[in-house]
Design an enzyme around this catalytic site. Structure first.
Site, PDB file in Angstrom:
ATOM      1  N   ALA A  82     -16.904  -6.830  -9.479  1.00  0.00           N
ATOM      2  CA  ALA A  82     -15.862  -5.991 -10.104  1.00  0.00           C
ATOM      3  C   ALA A  82     -15.810  -6.183 -11.617  1.00  0.00           C
ATOM      4  O   ALA A  82     -15.618  -5.217 -12.357  1.00  0.00           O
ATOM      5  CB  ALA A  82     -14.509  -6.318  -9.485  1.00  0.00           C
TER       6      ALA A  82
ATOM      7  N   ASP B 252      -6.783  -5.954  -6.701  1.00  0.00           N
ATOM      8  CA  ASP B 252      -6.369  -6.847  -5.602  1.00  0.00           C
ATOM      9  C   ASP B 252      -7.464  -7.878  -5.334  1.00  0.00           C
ATOM     10  O   ASP B 252      -8.100  -7.866  -4.278  1.00  0.00           O
ATOM     11  CB  ASP B 252      -6.080  -6.000  -4.347  1.00  0.00           C
ATOM     12  CG  ASP B 252      -5.526  -6.842  -3.196  1.00  0.00           C
ATOM     13  OD1 ASP B 252      -5.031  -7.950  -3.446  1.00  0.00           O
ATOM     14  OD2 ASP B 252      -5.586  -6.366  -2.047  1.00  0.00           O
TER      15      ASP B 252
ATOM     16  N   SER C 228     -17.550  -5.918  -3.670  1.00  0.00           N
ATOM     17  CA  SER C 228     -18.874  -6.546  -3.637  1.00  0.00           C
ATOM     18  C   SER C 228     -19.483  -6.472  -2.241  1.00  0.00           C
ATOM     19  O   SER C 228     -20.661  -6.775  -2.071  1.00  0.00           O
ATOM     20  CB  SER C 228     -18.774  -8.004  -4.091  1.00  0.00           C
ATOM     21  OG  SER C 228     -17.838  -8.685  -3.283  1.00  0.00           O
TER      22      SER C 228
ATOM     23  N   PHE D 173     -11.514  -4.138  -5.736  1.00  0.00           N
ATOM     24  CA  PHE D 173     -11.435  -5.086  -4.618  1.00  0.00           C
ATOM     25  C   PHE D 173     -10.827  -4.340  -3.428  1.00  0.00           C
ATOM     26  O   PHE D 173      -9.821  -4.745  -2.850  1.00  0.00           O
ATOM     27  CB  PHE D 173     -10.597  -6.328  -4.977  1.00  0.00           C
ATOM     28  CG  PHE D 173     -11.026  -7.034  -6.228  1.00  0.00           C
ATOM     29  CD1 PHE D 173     -12.113  -7.896  -6.209  1.00  0.00           C
ATOM     30  CD2 PHE D 173     -10.361  -6.829  -7.436  1.00  0.00           C
ATOM     31  CE1 PHE D 173     -12.517  -8.565  -7.361  1.00  0.00           C
ATOM     32  CE2 PHE D 173     -10.759  -7.490  -8.595  1.00  0.00           C
ATOM     33  CZ  PHE D 173     -11.839  -8.358  -8.564  1.00  0.00           C
TER      34      PHE D 173
ATOM     35  N   CYS E   3      -3.165 -13.373  -5.037  1.00  0.00           N
ATOM     36  CA  CYS E   3      -2.839 -14.012  -3.763  1.00  0.00           C
ATOM     37  C   CYS E   3      -3.052 -15.519  -3.843  1.00  0.00           C
ATOM     38  O   CYS E   3      -3.150 -16.200  -2.836  1.00  0.00           O
ATOM     39  CB  CYS E   3      -3.655 -13.400  -2.628  1.00  0.00           C
ATOM     40  SG  CYS E   3      -5.415 -13.593  -2.841  1.00  0.00           S
TER      41      CYS E   3
ATOM     42  N   ARG F 186       0.849  -1.199   0.000  1.00  0.00           N
ATOM     43  CA  ARG F 186       0.000   0.000   0.000  1.00  0.00           C
ATOM     44  C   ARG F 186       0.880   1.244   0.000  1.00  0.00           C
ATOM     45  O   ARG F 186       0.619   2.210  -0.707  1.00  0.00           O
ATOM     46  CB  ARG F 186      -0.899   0.009   1.231  1.00  0.00           C
ATOM     47  CG  ARG F 186      -1.925  -1.098   1.224  1.00  0.00           C
ATOM     48  CD  ARG F 186      -2.907  -0.954   2.385  1.00  0.00           C
ATOM     49  NE  ARG F 186      -3.742  -2.128   2.437  1.00  0.00           N
ATOM     50  CZ  ARG F 186      -3.704  -3.052   3.407  1.00  0.00           C
ATOM     51  NH1 ARG F 186      -2.918  -2.898   4.449  1.00  0.00           N
ATOM     52  NH2 ARG F 186      -4.483  -4.102   3.351  1.00  0.00           N
TER      53      ARG F 186
HETATM   54  N1  SAH Z   1      -7.356  -4.470  -1.334  1.00  0.00           N
HETATM   55  C1  SAH Z   1      -7.847  -4.884  -0.045  1.00  0.00           C
HETATM   56  C2  SAH Z   1      -7.996  -6.379   0.103  1.00  0.00           C
HETATM   57  C3  SAH Z   1      -8.837  -7.023  -0.950  1.00  0.00           C
HETATM   58  S1  SAH Z   1      -9.414  -8.595  -0.526  1.00  0.00           S
HETATM   59  C4  SAH Z   1      -6.942  -4.326   1.036  1.00  0.00           C
HETATM   60  O1  SAH Z   1      -5.910  -3.731   0.724  1.00  0.00           O
HETATM   61  O2  SAH Z   1      -7.278  -4.479   2.209  1.00  0.00           O
HETATM   62  C5  SAH Z   1     -10.551  -8.923  -1.778  1.00  0.00           C
HETATM   63  C6  SAH Z   1     -11.823  -8.104  -1.741  1.00  0.00           C
HETATM   64  O3  SAH Z   1     -12.567  -8.451  -2.897  1.00  0.00           O
HETATM   65  C7  SAH Z   1     -12.748  -8.337  -0.562  1.00  0.00           C
HETATM   66  O4  SAH Z   1     -13.020  -7.120   0.047  1.00  0.00           O
HETATM   67  C8  SAH Z   1     -14.040  -8.915  -1.173  1.00  0.00           C
HETATM   68  O5  SAH Z   1     -15.202  -8.389  -0.550  1.00  0.00           O
HETATM   69  C9  SAH Z   1     -13.958  -8.433  -2.586  1.00  0.00           C
HETATM   70  N2  SAH Z   1     -14.586  -9.245  -3.616  1.00  0.00           N
HETATM   71  C10 SAH Z   1     -14.631 -10.594  -3.733  1.00  0.00           C
HETATM   72  N3  SAH Z   1     -15.205 -10.942  -4.890  1.00  0.00           N
HETATM   73  C11 SAH Z   1     -15.535  -9.795  -5.533  1.00  0.00           C
HETATM   74  C12 SAH Z   1     -16.143  -9.507  -6.794  1.00  0.00           C
HETATM   75  N4  SAH Z   1     -16.520 -10.453  -7.613  1.00  0.00           N
HETATM   76  N5  SAH Z   1     -16.310  -8.207  -7.124  1.00  0.00           N
HETATM   77  C13 SAH Z   1     -15.913  -7.231  -6.291  1.00  0.00           C
HETATM   78  N6  SAH Z   1     -15.331  -7.451  -5.113  1.00  0.00           N
HETATM   79  C14 SAH Z   1     -15.140  -8.726  -4.736  1.00  0.00           C
END
Ligand code: SAH
Length: 397
Positions: free
Chosen positions: A281, A301, A252, A229, A341, A213
């Site tokens: 997303a 992410d 989401s 995300f 990840c 970050r």
């Molecule tokens: N970037 C964040 C961590 C992301 S973890 C940080 O720095 O803390 C992944 C995220 O994707 C989660 O918040 C989850 O709610 C979201 N997510 C999972 N599937 C998704 C989708 N299809 N569309 C949008 N968001 C999604």
């Protein structure tokens, strides 16, 4: 009473000798002494030599997780205390930094504590048990952790699907000390985050992205940023502090976006002209593309796409799709920060996927930085499976 013995097939002792902590069911010739699932057993070579001691779970593909290679070392309270002390010592600089109060204290196999995760959130610790062998020790571990860290309480968040591979149900609840407050404020590099230890994703926050970050933020000055995300806005908060003009967060989870917005206020960054888009997303990025929106920095992410080898191919398709969409939304000369990840998707494979995406969208992409999980999630060389987070900061022209 003599320990039960797990005897390996001839030639299968090599990886144990090289200190890999997993013994798969296929490597085992026989089990002597009828151990119960979760018991500590000895591992012997086909020739009968002592190799290691670890916990046994016949229900798991990983039948033994090694705790020690030292025949003299017993698995007792002293053992756990020494391992925890060493894990804490590895985080000493983080603990003393003062501006970071949320970080990982114990990273399982990579800290010599297979199946055990412990995260620190200010005065509270969150413990996650991912192996049957941890279960009988949880109380003791919580007690040791409280005395070693002077934390106020240890809360368990073992509500993860991987426990089913160990034959374990999910479990959450207070292990020791005081219950954490409904809402806790922790700091990461001086930025404040609300964290909900009862219901947040993972153990509360995605601690593995802390250093990334900060790196990504350096590209966000005066920028229009798309944080996809976003969860509770980790990247977005750093970008805002660095002077990002406008940030669009996509997730989401409604709760995550609400927390993201509140985190902006908590840090005194509001009011801002940001947008919070809730939904899938893939769909939202297509909409942004159809609206011909462009951003100086796009951050991707996503959650883990590959949970098994069989899923790697479909995962790479997912990564290619989301990165094609992401690349198209980058203003020429802008920056794409993209992560995976999925441990089963290597850095090399991920780079190839990005190349494929760049060819298909007709953009020239240069990698500026390679990123990895933060230092409190170290990679132990004898356990390469511990490396799972990878990322690229790219210039997209
Ligand atoms: N970037 C964040 C961590 C992301 S973890 C940080 O720095 O803390 C992944 C995220 O994707 C989660 O918040 C989850 O709610 C979201 N997510 C999972 N599937 C998704 C989708 N299809 N569309 C949008 N968001 C999604």
């Amino acid at each position: 009473m003599a320990s039960a013995i797990v005897r390996l097939k001839p030639g299968r002792e090599k990886s144990v000798r090289r200190r890999h902590p997993w013994i798969f069911s296929g490597a085992i010739a026989e089990v002597e002494g009828a151990p119960s699932p979760g018991d500590v057993v000895e591992v012997h070579s086909a020739q009968g030599e002592f190799l290691a001691r670890g916990y046994y779970n016949p229900r798991s593909q990983i039948t033994v997780r090694v705790l020690t290679w030292d025949e003299q070392e017993r698995i007792d309270a002293t053992f756990w205390q020494k391992r925890l002390e060493r894990a804490l010592a590895r985080r000493e600089t983080l603990a003393q930094s003062g501006d970071t109060t949320a970080y990982r204290l114990v990273f399982a196999e990579s800290d010599g504590l297979p199946g055990l995760i412990v995260d620190r959130y200010g005065d509270w610790l969150v413990l996650q048990s991912l192996a049957l062998g941890i279960e009988p020790w949880k109380e003791l571990l919580a007690e040791l952790l409280l005395s070693l860290t002077e934390a106020k309480g240890v809360y368990e968040r073992s509500d993860v699907d991987v426990r089913t591979h160990e034959g374990l149900p999910p479990r959450v609840g207070l292990l020791k000390g005081e219950l954490p407050p409904e809402e806790l404020v922790v700091y990461e590099n001086g930025l404040a985050f609300y964290v909900d230890l009862f219901a947040g994703q993972k153990t509360g926050l995605y601690l593995d992205q802390r250093e990334n970050r900060a790196k990504v933020a350096l590209y966000c000055r005066d920028a229009e940023v798309l944080d996809v995300f976003s969860y509770v806005g980790g990247f977005a908060l750093y970008a805002a502090r660095e002077g990002a003009r406008r940030i669009v967060e996509v997730d989401s989870s409604r709760e995550a976006l609400r927390a993201a917005e509140r985190n902006m206020e908590l840090n005194g960054f509001s009011p801002r002209d940001d947008e919070y888009l809730e939904g899938d997303a893939f769909r939202i990025l297509r909409t942004l593309r159809d609206q011909a929106r462009q951003f100086d920095v796009v951050i991707l992410d996503p959650p883990k796409f590959a949970f098994s080898r069989a899923q790697v191919q479909s995962a790479t398709r997912g990564y290619k799709d989301i990165n094609m969409l992401g690349m198209r939304l980058v203003r020429p000369g802008g920056v794409l920060c993209t992560f995976s990840c999925s441990g089963l998707v290597s850095m090399d494979l991920f780079q190839k996927v990005l190349f494929g995406a760049s060819v298909d969208v007709g953009r020239e992409v240069r990698v500026l930085e390679y990123l990895h999980q933060a230092r409190d999630h170290p990679l132990l060389l004898s356990f390469p499976e511990g490396a799972y987070l990878k990322g690229f900061i790219c210039r997209v022209e």
